[in-house]
Design a protein around this motif. Structure first.
Motif, short mmCIF file in Angstrom:
data_model
loop_
_atom_site.label_atom_id
_atom_site.label_comp_id
_atom_site.label_asym_id
_atom_site.label_seq_id
_atom_site.Cartn_x
_atom_site.Cartn_y
_atom_site.Cartn_z
N LEU A 41 0.80 -1.10 0.14
CA LEU A 41 -0.03 0.16 -0.37
C LEU A 41 0.81 1.42 -0.13
O LEU A 41 1.90 1.33 0.95
CB LEU A 41 -1.17 0.09 1.47
CG LEU A 41 -1.84 1.27 1.31
CD1 LEU A 41 -3.27 0.76 1.84
CD2 LEU A 41 -1.30 2.25 2.23
N LEU A 42 0.60 2.14 -0.88
CA LEU A 42 1.11 3.65 -0.83
C LEU A 42 0.17 4.57 -0.37
O LEU A 42 -0.94 4.72 -0.79
CB LEU A 42 1.53 3.98 -2.23
CG LEU A 42 2.59 5.01 -2.38
CD1 LEU A 42 3.77 4.97 -3.40
CD2 LEU A 42 1.60 6.25 -2.57
N ASP A 43 0.39 5.31 0.79
CA ASP A 43 -0.23 6.43 1.38
C ASP A 43 0.21 7.52 0.69
O ASP A 43 1.03 8.21 1.27
CB ASP A 43 -0.13 6.28 2.79
CG ASP A 43 -1.12 7.07 3.55
OD1 ASP A 43 -2.09 7.77 2.92
OD2 ASP A 43 -1.38 6.80 4.94
N LEU A 44 -0.57 8.12 -0.18
CA LEU A 44 -0.21 9.38 -1.10
C LEU A 44 -0.73 10.75 -0.08
O LEU A 44 -1.84 10.71 -0.02
CB LEU A 44 -0.70 9.42 -2.21
CG LEU A 44 -0.36 10.72 -3.23
CD1 LEU A 44 0.99 10.78 -3.19
CD2 LEU A 44 -0.86 10.57 -4.67
N GLY A 45 0.13 11.24 0.60
CA GLY A 45 -0.18 12.21 1.40
C GLY A 45 -0.57 11.72 2.88
O GLY A 45 -1.41 11.94 3.57
N CYS A 46 0.63 11.01 3.53
CA CYS A 46 0.28 10.43 4.69
C CYS A 46 0.43 11.08 5.86
O CYS A 46 -0.01 10.74 7.09
CB CYS A 46 1.62 9.46 4.78
SG CYS A 46 3.17 9.80 4.87
N GLY A 47 0.86 12.25 5.78
CA GLY A 47 0.67 13.26 6.85
C GLY A 47 1.56 12.66 8.04
O GLY A 47 2.50 12.21 7.81
N THR A 48 0.82 12.79 9.28
CA THR A 48 1.46 12.34 10.46
C THR A 48 1.14 10.95 10.89
O THR A 48 1.30 10.69 11.92
CB THR A 48 0.88 13.29 11.70
OG1 THR A 48 -0.72 13.23 11.92
CG2 THR A 48 1.27 14.72 11.46
N LEU A 49 0.61 10.12 9.91
CA LEU A 49 0.38 8.66 10.12
C LEU A 49 -0.99 8.60 10.81
O LEU A 49 -1.30 7.49 11.32
CB LEU A 49 1.33 7.83 10.76
CG LEU A 49 2.87 7.82 9.88
CD1 LEU A 49 3.64 6.71 10.40
CD2 LEU A 49 2.45 7.28 8.32
N ARG A 50 -1.87 9.62 10.42
CA ARG A 50 -3.30 9.37 11.26
C ARG A 50 -3.94 8.01 10.79
O ARG A 50 -4.35 7.32 11.59
CB ARG A 50 -4.28 10.65 10.77
CG ARG A 50 -5.60 10.70 11.37
CD ARG A 50 -6.44 11.81 10.96
NE ARG A 50 -6.47 11.96 9.63
CZ ARG A 50 -7.22 13.02 9.04
NH1 ARG A 50 -7.43 14.10 9.80
NH2 ARG A 50 -7.27 13.20 7.85
N GLY A 51 -3.94 7.87 9.42
CA GLY A 51 -4.45 6.74 8.87
C GLY A 51 -3.29 5.57 8.85
O GLY A 51 -3.78 4.43 8.88
N GLY A 52 -2.01 6.04 8.89
CA GLY A 52 -1.02 5.14 8.68
C GLY A 52 -0.72 4.27 9.61
O GLY A 52 -0.19 2.89 9.25
N ILE A 53 -0.83 4.77 10.88
CA ILE A 53 -0.49 3.84 12.08
C ILE A 53 -1.11 2.20 11.97
O ILE A 53 -0.62 1.11 12.01
CB ILE A 53 -0.61 4.36 13.34
CG1 ILE A 53 0.40 5.45 13.56
CG2 ILE A 53 -0.64 3.31 14.43
CD1 ILE A 53 1.98 4.90 13.62
N PRO A 54 -2.63 2.12 12.04
CA PRO A 54 -3.31 0.78 12.09
C PRO A 54 -3.11 0.08 10.61
O PRO A 54 -3.10 -1.07 10.67
CB PRO A 54 -4.76 1.46 12.11
CG PRO A 54 -4.92 2.80 11.56
CD PRO A 54 -3.58 3.35 12.15
N LEU A 55 -2.66 0.89 9.45
CA LEU A 55 -2.28 0.20 8.39
C LEU A 55 -1.05 -0.52 8.36
O LEU A 55 -0.69 -1.49 8.11
CB LEU A 55 -2.32 0.89 7.15
CG LEU A 55 -3.80 1.60 6.91
CD1 LEU A 55 -3.74 2.90 5.78
CD2 LEU A 55 -4.64 0.54 6.31
N ILE A 56 -0.15 0.27 8.91
CA ILE A 56 1.45 -0.17 9.23
C ILE A 56 1.34 -1.60 10.34
O ILE A 56 1.89 -2.53 9.75
CB ILE A 56 2.45 0.92 9.88
CG1 ILE A 56 2.51 1.68 8.85
CG2 ILE A 56 3.82 0.05 10.25
CD1 ILE A 56 3.20 3.03 9.15
N ALA A 57 0.54 -1.35 11.17
CA ALA A 57 0.21 -2.59 11.99
C ALA A 57 -0.39 -3.94 11.58
O ALA A 57 -0.14 -4.87 11.74
CB ALA A 57 -0.53 -2.08 13.48
#
Length: 199
Positions: free
Chosen positions: A61-77
């Motif tokens: 998955l590529l998160d385009l505009g990941c910011g501060t990982l608001r949505g990224g943290i659960p995705l990384i986990a």
């Protein structure tokens, strides 16, 4: 390939679920990417929506505009090691994202976090099963959008999906935290995506 799929899901379950954050987040970090009081709701929405459309731990998955990982943290986990890549234009947000990753004890998942101010010169080694852009295209003027869609086309796997939300309508452009805030008709986005072979 999917160019745009409308997002119309709401979440209201207060109970912790897979992918929930593990520690409190500083208010200043929340405010960098939107209203503080909607942080957790938008985090959980992104994770639950992507699970709903079939995101698998083995997907890249590529998160385009990941910011501060608001949505990224659960995705990384959730994703396998090194299967998450985040791109952000603001260096300060990438710095906060790395702090967020540390606080959540997820560095062992080895996500790739990149800061770049222009996508037209970026070439990554991977092709992605999912490219996700939550509340990012709404901050792109037409020229920036064109470059972003070219980037997406170059990095999307043959059976990959690009999912994004946009503001549909015909209002004057405004500004949010130094970025454009744009509204465009659906026909505009359909035409832009088709120019880049995204259907």
């Amino acid at each position: 390939m999917t160019a745009y799929e409308p997002i119309m899901m709401q979440t209201s379950d207060p109970n912790r679920q897979e992918g929930d954050a593990q520690t409190p987040h500083p208010k200043h970090r929340h405010a960098m990417v939107g209203p503080f009081d909607l942080w957790e709701h938008k985090r959980q929405f992104q994770f639950q929506f992507l699970r709903l459309i079939g995101l698998d731990p083995s997907h890249r998955l590529l998160d385009l505009g990941c910011g501060t990982l608001r949505g990224g943290i659960p995705l990384i986990a959730y994703l396998h090691e090194r299967h998450y890549t985040g791109i952000e234009v603001r260096p300060q947000l990438i710095s906060e994202a790395k702090q967020e990753l540390h606080e959540e004890s997820l560095a062992h998942k080895k996500p790739v976090l990149l800061c770049c101010d222009h996508l037209d010169g970026v070439e990554l080694d991977d092709k992605f099963d999912v490219i996700w852009s939550f509340s990012v295209l709404i901050h792109m003027d037409d020229e920036t959008l064109d470059k972003a869609l070219s980037f997406v086309r170059r990095h999307l796997a043959p059976t990959g999906r690009f999912l994004a939300n946009v503001n549909l309508g015909d209002r004057p452009d405004s500004v949010w935290q130094g970025f454009p805030l744009v509204w465009r008709p659906l026909a505009f986005y359909n035409s832009a995506f088709q120019r880049h072979g995204l259907q």
